[in-house]
Design a protein around this motif. Structure first.
Motif, PDB file in Angstrom:
ATOM      1  N   PHE A  10       0.830  -1.204   0.000  1.00 21.83           N
ATOM      2  CA  PHE A  10       0.000   0.000   0.000  1.00 21.83           C
ATOM      3  C   PHE A  10       0.869   1.259   0.000  1.00 21.83           C
ATOM      4  CE2 PHE A  10      -2.259   3.392   2.251  1.00 21.83           C
ATOM      5  CZ  PHE A  10      -3.375   3.517   1.432  1.00 21.83           C
ATOM      6  N   ALA A  11       1.910   1.259   0.802  1.00 24.57           N
ATOM      7  CA  ALA A  11       2.802   2.424   0.876  1.00 24.57           C
ATOM      8  C   ALA A  11       3.478   2.665  -0.474  1.00 24.57           C
ATOM      9  CB  ALA A  11       3.846   2.222   1.968  1.00 24.57           C
ATOM     10  N   LYS A  15       2.901   5.984  -2.785  1.00 30.28           N
ATOM     11  CA  LYS A  15       4.055   6.778  -3.211  1.00 30.28           C
ATOM     12  C   LYS A  15       4.026   6.986  -4.726  1.00 30.28           C
ATOM     13  CE  LYS A  15       8.927   7.026  -2.061  1.00 30.28           C
ATOM     14  NZ  LYS A  15      10.053   6.314  -1.494  1.00 30.28           N
ATOM     15  N   ALA A  16       3.651   5.966  -5.472  1.00 30.85           N
ATOM     16  CA  ALA A  16       3.610   6.062  -6.935  1.00 30.85           C
ATOM     17  C   ALA A  16       2.537   7.031  -7.406  1.00 30.85           C
ATOM     18  CB  ALA A  16       3.371   4.678  -7.537  1.00 30.85           C
TER      19      ALA A  16
END
Length: 117
Positions: A10-11, A15-16
């Motif tokens: 998820f992180a 970030k993307a």
């Protein structure tokens, strides 16, 4: 209310999705024009300061129009490859504000795929 902890994936996904800075503006046309050698291409600068590059056999053309190609709405670059009797050619156009690095990458690929006959 309980919230499940975010997974590591998820992180990475979050970030993307963040906003990014992109190169904007035309940049240096030399990135494109420096790919052409005098022994394989003709270069002409006309009275409007537009630059025209063509292969000696006339099958590849690149035009750079810093102030826009006449008769178009902001076309700054034109790439054209003539086809054969069996395979159609193609052409690409880029806006005057397209980064030169993007145009250079497209031109480099077109030149890499050519071969002497």
């Amino acid at each position: 209310m309980t919230v499940a902890p975010a997974s590591p994936g998820f992180a990475t996904t979050t970030k993307a999705l963040r906003l990014r800075e992109r190169e904007l503006g035309s940049g240096q046309p030399a990135l494109v024009l420096d790919q052409f050698s005098a022994e394989d291409f003709h270069l002409i600068v006309d009275d409007r300061a537009d630059v025209h590059v063509s292969s000696r056999d006339g099958r590849f053309y690149l035009g750079w129009f810093p102030h826009g190609r006449p008769g178009t709405d902001g076309e700054g670059w034109k790439v054209a490859v003539t086809g054969t009797s069996k395979v159609r050619g193609y052409h690409l156009s880029f806006d005057t504000s397209t980064p030169a690095g993007v145009v250079a990458a497209a031109v480099a690929h077109g030149l890499e795929t050519s071969r002497r006959v």
